[in-house]
Design an enzyme around this catalytic site. Structure first.
Site: not given
Ligand code: DX5
Ligand code: ZN
Length: 217
Positions: A8, A33, A35, A37, A66, A68, A138, A176
Site C-alpha cells: 500500500s 495498492h 488507497d 480517500m 481501493h 474509499m 477489510m 487489507d
C-alpha cells in the site's frame, strides 16, 4: 491461485515517491495498492488523478485502486484513462451495485467490491459475486495505515472461500489492513490469495522491502 502481495502506497515516504517506486520495481509479481480517500467516506484524504498519473509512469506493477469514497461512479470516470488494473469500490458507498459493476467492467480489466469489517457477507447476492474479479475484506476500519488487524475477519474469509468453492466463482479474495508476518499465513490458509500490506513492508529499517514481501509470501 498464486499469492499476490499488494504493497500500500499509503505508507511510503511521499517526499521520496520516485525512489520508493524504483525500490518496488526491483521486486517481481506485486500489485501496487492505491488507497483513494475522499474525507467523506473515511476521515482521511489521500491522492487522486495527478498523483496516479505519475505513479503509473514510474512503476512496472499493476495498479490496484481501493476507492474509499462516497461517489465511486465519479472516480470511475475520472480514472478511466490512467491504465489502472483493478478498481475496487466499497459496497457500503453504493446503492446501484449491479449497474456500477457493469459499467466498471467496460473500463477496467479487474473489478472489485470491498466490505468494511462490520459489514456481513450476506449483503452481497450470489449473482453479483459471480460478476466480480475480486472481493476485498477489510481487516481494519478503513481510513488509515498502521492499524491493528481485526481477527474476526478470518471467519468471514473462511465463509467467503467456501461460497467461492461451492459456486465455482473465480474472484480473488484480498485482505487489507494490519497484515504482517504473524497473520499472513493464517489468511492464506483460510483462502486469501491477495494481501495488502503497508506499514509492515515500508517500516523495514533498511528499506529492504523484498525481505518483508518474502516473509508475507
Ligand atoms: C486502510 C487502507 C489500507 C492500509 C493498509 O484504510 O485501505 O490499504 O493502507 O495499511 P496497513 O498494512 O499499514 O494496515
Ligand atoms: Zn486499502
Amino acid at each position: 491461485m498464486s499469492i499476490i502481495i499488494s504493497p500500500s502506497l499509503l505508507s511510503v515516504d511521499f517526499l521520496e515517491l520516485k525512489t520508493e517506486l524504483e525500490r518496488l520495481n526491483q521486486i517481481d509479481d506485486l500489485w501496487l495498492h492505491l488507497d483513494i480517500m475522499d474525507a467523506h467516506f473515511v476521515p482521511n484524504l489521500t491522492f487522486g488523478e495527478p498523483v496516479l498519473r505519475n505513479v503509473k509512469s514510474a512503476t512496472k506493477h499493476k495498479l490496484d485502486a481501493h476507492l474509499m469514497v462516497t461517489d465511486p461512479d465519479f472516480f470511475a470516470d475520472s480514472f478511466k484513462d490512467l491504465g489502472l488494473h483493478n478498481f475496487t469500490f466499497h459496497w457500503e458507498a453504493e446503492v446501484h451495485h449491479d449497474r456500477l459493476i457493469e459499467k466498471l467492467k467496460t473500463m477496467y480489466p479487474s473489478v472489485g467490491i470491498s466490505l468494511n469489517p462490520s459489514t456481513p457477507l450476506s449483503v452481497i447476492p450470489n449473482y453479483l459475486l459471480g460478476k466480480v474479479d475480486l472481493v476485498l475484506l477489510m481487516s481494519v476500519n478503513p481510513g488509515f495505515g498502521g492499524q491493528k488487524f481485526i481477527p474476526e475477519v478470518i471467519d468471514k474469509l473462511i465463509e467467503l472461500d467456501k461460497i467461492r468453492h461451492e459456486n465455482n466463482f473465480k474472484f480473488q479474495i484480498q485482505v487489507d489492513g494490519g497484515i504482517n508476518e504473524q497473520n499472513a499465513g493464517y489468511l492464506i490458509q483460510a483462502g486469501a490469495n491477495n494481501l495488502v500490506a503497508g506499514n509492515y513492508i515500508f517500516s523495514e529499517p533498511n528499506k529492504d522491502y523484498l525481505s518483508r514481501v518474502n516473509k508475507i509470501r
